[in-house]
Design an enzyme around this catalytic site. Structure first.
Site, PDB file in Angstrom:
ATOM      1  N   HIS A  52       1.473  -1.165   0.155  1.00 58.58           N
ATOM      2  CA  HIS A  52      -0.174  -0.010  -0.055  1.00 58.58           C
ATOM      3  C   HIS A  52       1.134   0.931   0.030  1.00 58.58           C
ATOM      4  O   HIS A  52       2.314   1.302   0.076  1.00 58.58           O
ATOM      5  CB  HIS A  52      -0.787  -0.255   1.177  1.00 58.58           C
ATOM      6  CG  HIS A  52       0.123   0.024   2.257  1.00 58.58           C
ATOM      7  ND1 HIS A  52      -0.158  -0.981   3.261  1.00 58.58           N
ATOM      8  CD2 HIS A  52       0.432   1.004   3.097  1.00 58.58           C
ATOM      9  CE1 HIS A  52       0.288  -0.667   4.632  1.00 58.58           C
ATOM     10  NE2 HIS A  52       0.872   0.581   3.859  1.00 58.58           N
TER      11      HIS A  52
HETATM   12  P1  TYD Z   1      -1.283  -2.594   7.331  1.00 57.34           P
HETATM   13  O1  TYD Z   1      -0.956  -0.888   7.580  1.00 57.34           O
HETATM   14  O2  TYD Z   1      -2.600  -2.901   6.621  1.00 57.34           O
HETATM   15  O3  TYD Z   1      -0.810  -3.662   7.611  1.00 57.34           O
HETATM   16  P2  TYD Z   1       1.067  -4.356   6.863  1.00 57.34           P
HETATM   17  O4  TYD Z   1       1.072  -2.971   6.075  1.00 57.34           O
HETATM   18  O5  TYD Z   1       2.095  -4.275   7.713  1.00 57.34           O
HETATM   19  O6  TYD Z   1       0.185  -5.131   5.949  1.00 57.34           O
HETATM   20  O7  TYD Z   1      -2.621  -2.561   9.165  1.00 57.34           O
HETATM   21  C1  TYD Z   1      -3.136  -4.879   9.494  1.00 57.34           C
HETATM   22  C2  TYD Z   1      -4.570  -3.939   9.873  1.00 57.34           C
HETATM   23  O8  TYD Z   1      -3.994  -3.457  11.214  1.00 57.34           O
HETATM   24  C3  TYD Z   1      -5.545  -3.551   8.820  1.00 57.34           C
HETATM   25  O9  TYD Z   1      -6.433  -4.223   9.560  1.00 57.34           O
HETATM   26  C4  TYD Z   1      -5.449  -2.002   9.522  1.00 57.34           C
HETATM   27  C5  TYD Z   1      -4.618  -1.946  11.453  1.00 57.34           C
HETATM   28  N1  TYD Z   1      -4.830  -0.950  11.973  1.00 57.34           N
HETATM   29  C6  TYD Z   1      -4.525  -0.121  12.925  1.00 57.34           C
HETATM   30  O10 TYD Z   1      -5.400  -0.767  13.566  1.00 57.34           O
HETATM   31  N2  TYD Z   1      -3.717   0.490  13.041  1.00 57.34           N
HETATM   32  C7  TYD Z   1      -2.665   1.037  12.617  1.00 57.34           C
HETATM   33  O11 TYD Z   1      -2.332   1.825  12.770  1.00 57.34           O
HETATM   34  C8  TYD Z   1      -2.204  -0.163  11.664  1.00 57.34           C
HETATM   35  C9  TYD Z   1      -0.593   0.276  11.186  1.00 57.34           C
HETATM   36  C10 TYD Z   1      -2.831  -1.070  10.997  1.00 57.34           C
END
Ligand code: TYD
Length: 135
Positions: A52
């Site tokens: 992303h």
């Molecule tokens: P995501 O940012 O997609 O993580 P990565 O890029 O490491 O795979 O987030 C994973 C999950 O965690 C998604 O459901 C959103 C949640 N999340 C939060 O609730 N708060 C946060 O601050 C972050 C970064 C993610």
């Protein structure tokens, strides 16, 4: 416009015979006010995360323990940065990013200038290409 690829920034570190103390103070050591801290850990060896970009959120990434690779892409350029020292980190802002090749003990810390907001995410790669070309 943020610099690409980002250069590693040193984290201010006080060293001594009893170990290291690394410190990041908002606005003194980092260009933004820290509103959120999160870290990822316990990643299976073959796992990849991210996929992303953010519209506005600024982040500073530090690998606290172990190592990992961060693939970054912006405005048609790409770079993979290896993070393995907990005394340095990278700023990212609008890059498409993928974290991978995690060591078993990897803990990746992220400091962010915003609260979590799903609306700030671009999770579709085609949309990212369109968004970053329009910027
Ligand atoms: P995501 O940012 O997609 O993580 P990565 O890029 O490491 O795979 O987030 C994973 C999950 O965690 C998604 O459901 C959103 C949640 N999340 C939060 O609730 N708060 C946060 O601050 C972050 C970064 C993610």
């Amino acid at each position: 416009m943020n610099e690409f690829p980002p250069k590693k920034s040193s984290v201010r570190t006080i060293t001594g015979s009893s170990g290291n103390l690394s410190v990041i103070e908002s606005l003194n050591d980092i260009s933004f006010e820290i509103k959120r801290i999160f870290y990822i850990s316990n990643m299976p060896k073959e796992s990849e995360r991210g996929f992303h970009a953010h519209k506005h959120t600024k982040q500073f990434l530090i690998c606290l323990k172990g190592s990992c690779e961060v693939y970054l892409e912006l405005r048609g350029k790409s770079e993979t940065i290896i993070l393995k020292e907990n005394t340095e980190g990278i700023f990212i802002q609008n890059e498409w990013h993928i974290m991978k090749n995690f060591s078993e003990d990897c803990i990746l810390l992220v400091l962010a200038n915003s609260h979590y907001d799903e609306k700030d995410y671009i999770r579709n790669y085609e949309e990212f290409l369109k968004y970053s070309n329009e910027k």
